[in-house]
Enzyme design. Structure first.
Site, PDB file in Angstrom:
ATOM      1  N   GLY A   1      11.495  20.712   9.256  1.00 32.78           N
ATOM      2  CA  GLY A   1      10.375  20.571  10.800  1.00 32.78           C
ATOM      3  C   GLY A   1      10.993  19.802  11.539  1.00 32.78           C
ATOM      4  O   GLY A   1      12.045  19.882  12.004  1.00 32.78           O
TER       5      GLY A   1
ATOM      6  N   GLU B   1       0.955  -1.396  -0.021  1.00 30.86           N
ATOM      7  CA  GLU B   1       0.016   0.131  -0.247  1.00 30.86           C
ATOM      8  C   GLU B   1       0.896   0.996  -0.108  1.00 30.86           C
ATOM      9  O   GLU B   1       1.614   1.443   0.528  1.00 30.86           O
ATOM     10  CB  GLU B   1      -1.055  -0.666   0.953  1.00 30.86           C
ATOM     11  CG  GLU B   1      -0.103  -0.248   2.716  1.00 30.86           C
ATOM     12  CD  GLU B   1       0.368   1.106   3.093  1.00 30.86           C
ATOM     13  OE1 GLU B   1       0.046   2.122   2.137  1.00 30.86           O
ATOM     14  OE2 GLU B   1       0.927   1.024   4.495  1.00 30.86           O
ATOM     15  N   PHE B   2       0.563   2.457  -0.911  1.00 30.17           N
ATOM     16  CA  PHE B   2       0.903   4.094  -1.290  1.00 30.17           C
ATOM     17  C   PHE B   2      -0.102   4.540  -0.399  1.00 30.17           C
ATOM     18  O   PHE B   2      -0.183   4.960  -0.737  1.00 30.17           O
ATOM     19  CB  PHE B   2       1.468   4.248  -1.922  1.00 30.17           C
ATOM     20  CG  PHE B   2       2.452   2.797  -2.587  1.00 30.17           C
ATOM     21  CD1 PHE B   2       4.016   2.828  -2.240  1.00 30.17           C
ATOM     22  CD2 PHE B   2       2.369   1.746  -3.516  1.00 30.17           C
ATOM     23  CE1 PHE B   2       4.822   2.003  -2.178  1.00 30.17           C
ATOM     24  CE2 PHE B   2       3.826   0.529  -3.977  1.00 30.17           C
ATOM     25  CZ  PHE B   2       4.444   0.795  -3.103  1.00 30.17           C
ATOM     26  N   LEU B   3      -0.341   4.519   1.152  1.00 24.88           N
ATOM     27  CA  LEU B   3      -1.423   5.805   1.702  1.00 24.88           C
ATOM     28  C   LEU B   3      -1.037   6.322   2.241  1.00 24.88           C
ATOM     29  O   LEU B   3      -0.366   6.006   3.262  1.00 24.88           O
ATOM     30  CB  LEU B   3      -2.505   5.309   2.200  1.00 24.88           C
ATOM     31  CG  LEU B   3      -2.740   3.283   1.095  1.00 24.88           C
ATOM     32  CD1 LEU B   3      -4.167   2.531   2.695  1.00 24.88           C
ATOM     33  CD2 LEU B   3      -4.004   4.648   0.292  1.00 24.88           C
ATOM     34  N   LYS B   4      -1.013   7.954   2.202  1.00 24.67           N
ATOM     35  CA  LYS B   4      -0.973   9.017   2.957  1.00 24.67           C
ATOM     36  C   LYS B   4      -2.619   9.144   4.246  1.00 24.67           C
ATOM     37  O   LYS B   4      -3.271   9.352   3.594  1.00 24.67           O
ATOM     38  CB  LYS B   4      -0.355  10.152   2.551  1.00 24.67           C
ATOM     39  CG  LYS B   4       0.275  10.605   1.062  1.00 24.67           C
ATOM     40  CD  LYS B   4       0.611  12.126   0.979  1.00 24.67           C
ATOM     41  CE  LYS B   4      -0.494  11.778  -0.246  1.00 24.67           C
ATOM     42  NZ  LYS B   4      -0.482  11.531  -0.829  1.00 24.67           N
TER      43      LYS B   4
ATOM     44  N   CYS C   1       4.847   4.505  10.052  1.00 22.16           N
ATOM     45  CA  CYS C   1       5.610   4.069   8.806  1.00 22.16           C
ATOM     46  C   CYS C   1       6.904   4.289   8.638  1.00 22.16           C
ATOM     47  O   CYS C   1       7.805   3.686   8.973  1.00 22.16           O
ATOM     48  CB  CYS C   1       4.819   4.063   6.911  1.00 22.16           C
ATOM     49  SG  CYS C   1       3.440   3.538   7.365  1.00 22.16           S
TER      50      CYS C   1
ATOM     51  N   LYS D   1       1.235  14.149  12.517  1.00 23.98           N
ATOM     52  CA  LYS D   1       0.806  15.157  10.905  1.00 23.98           C
ATOM     53  C   LYS D   1      -0.631  16.113  10.980  1.00 23.98           C
ATOM     54  O   LYS D   1      -1.137  14.846  11.931  1.00 23.98           O
ATOM     55  CB  LYS D   1       1.294  14.433   9.451  1.00 23.98           C
ATOM     56  CG  LYS D   1       0.360  13.143   9.007  1.00 23.98           C
ATOM     57  CD  LYS D   1       0.933  12.419   7.810  1.00 23.98           C
ATOM     58  CE  LYS D   1      -0.515  13.250   6.749  1.00 23.98           C
ATOM     59  NZ  LYS D   1       0.313  12.043   5.209  1.00 23.98           N
TER      60      LYS D   1
END
Length: 442
Positions: A260, A154-157, A267, A328
């Site tokens: 930051g 998966e590549f979910l933000k 992740c 975030k």
């Protein structure tokens, strides 16, 4: 298709719901009965924009359901997704006990040909272990059933997961069987309206590696820019201007080069450690990846050090307001959030903290900060400011972007802001008579 998604955490719940939205019949499985009962009536355990409405709609439409019975659902299943947690082990490696337990249960229950998909983030070689585990159980039963294990990372933000899944940049399918690859391609075809070029097929091990490398690359960009920010402070440069200067280069771009307080979440910290551990297990010292981790660990305390430099080593009698606790914006996830480390450092030196976050305060109260003394919470960003010594901004939620600076100035004991996300203009802050500290500029 009939799909079974095992695990109703972040990845499993988002994936199952989005597959259902495309018309598939999806059952999500979990061993937590209370969680399943809540999900069946539309109560979801995580905050993710748009997810609750999507779950409720598909439950109502009978395309999405939730159950604790894996065996029953495998009988009518075309593809089973393993989406359980892979927490970090004591040595930094990914703990596969939950993945392999699911594989064992699949081998004990399956009675027809099946594609088993590793959706969890897993190290290279996991598909082989899942295959061996399933086959071992089939052999115990004395049955011969055709199955294939596929890697589909998966590549979910977090905060934009629904959009990421429904309109993916890419879908990676790692398979060593053409038939399994074609079935996975059929499943994902509805997600690509114009072009299938973004559906990328490869061998299983390359797919497993792709996920770790993607996260390690993004973490590297973050740590590199934070390293540059620290150098900028020493030499008198402004990292905000440097960022614009380098980001205009198309080879570099602007994404993930914002200075930051360091990265957090579920992740990046875990996957960087796991990739480093994988390299080490093959006798390779991944020095760059180790440095990415080291820089990030140091960066999480940069804001705290600025506070200490301004107010002194002993912070007894000082009170600080904190805007933002999650790692975030648009998530309640506090895993490895810089706020945790900063709050611990300040309270250990005697400071009191008043905190506000739009979504993460329950997580803070009941888990991440529950054992830390002298932390209180407010119902609004302004409520916590009255008569405190300074404001620390740690998460760039939208509601913090354009606050009432006159209100902030009037409420604070001292008009001092420590900006861990460089959200405000130093010129504007000077005009409003704030003492303003940011990352990467004196």
């Amino acid at each position: 298709m009939n799909l079974t998604v095992i695990g109703t955490g972040y990845v499993g719940l988002v994936s199952g719901t989005c597959f259902a939205e495309m018309g598939n019949k999806v059952t999500c499985i979990d061993i937590d009965l209370k969680k399943i009962e809540n999900l069946n009536v539309g109560i979801i355990p995580i905050y993710e924009p748009g997810l609750e409405a999507l779950v409720k709609r598909n439950v109502t439409n009978n395309t999405l359901s939730f159950s604790t019975d894996l065996s029953k659902n495998l009988k009518k299943c075309d593809i089973a997704f393993i989406a359980v947690g892979t927490p970090m082990g004591e040595d930094g490696s990914a703990d596969l006990q939950y993945v392999l337990q699911v594989a064992k249960e699949i081998g004990q229950s399956m009675n027809n040909s099946l594609i088993v998909v590793d959706k969890s983030t897993v190290p290279v070689g996991t598909a082989d272990k899942v295959t061996e585990t399933i086959q071992k159980e089939l052999d115990k039963r004395g049955v011969s059933i055709n199955f294939h294990v596929v890697s589909n990372p998966e590549f979910l933000k977090e905060g934009d997961a629904i959009n990421d899944f429904m309109k993916p940049d890419r879908v990676v399918i790692g398979s060593n069987d053409e038939g399994a690859t074609n079935k996975m391609r059929t499943l994902y075809t509805p997600f690509f309206r114009s072009s299938m070029d973004r559906l990328i097929t490869m061998d299983v091990r390359s797919a497993e590696m792709t996920k770790y490398v993607a996260n390690a690359m993004l973490a590297t960009k973050i740590s590199f820019m934070n390293e540059v920010a620290n150098i900028c402070e020493l030499v008198g440069a402004d990292v905000n201007k440097v960022r614009i200067g380098i980001g205009s280069d198309s080879r570099i771009g602007y994404s993930f080069i914002y200075p930051g307080s360091g990265y957090g979440g579920s992740c990046f910290p875990k996957d960087v450690k796991a990739l480093k551990k994988t390299a080490s297990s093959y006798g390779y010292d991944a020095q760059l990846i180790s440095s990415v981790e080291d820089v990030n660990n140091r960066q999480k305390l940069v804001v705290a050090k600025k506070v200490i430099n301004r107010f002194g080593e002993d912070l007894s009698g000082k009170t600080f307001a904190i805007w933002g606790l999650s790692f975030k914006p648009e998530t309640d996830d506090m895993r490895e959030a810089p706020s945790i480390y900063i709050i611990k450092e300040l309270t250990n030196r005697g400071a009191k903290i008043r905190a506000y976050d739009p979504k993460a305060m329950d997580e803070a109260k009941h888990f991440y900060l529950k054992d830390i003394q002298n932390v209180t919470y407010g119902n609004s960003k302004y409520e916590i400011l009255q008569n405190v010594d300074a404001l620390l901004l740690l998460t760039e939620w939208k509601e913090f972007r354009s606050p009432d600076f006159d209100e902030i100035h009037n409420q604070l004991k001292n008009p001092i802001i420590f900006d861990g996300r460089n959200q405000y203009s130093d010129i504007l802050m000077a005009e409003r008579n704030f003492e303003y500290f940011q990352i990467g500029k004196k």
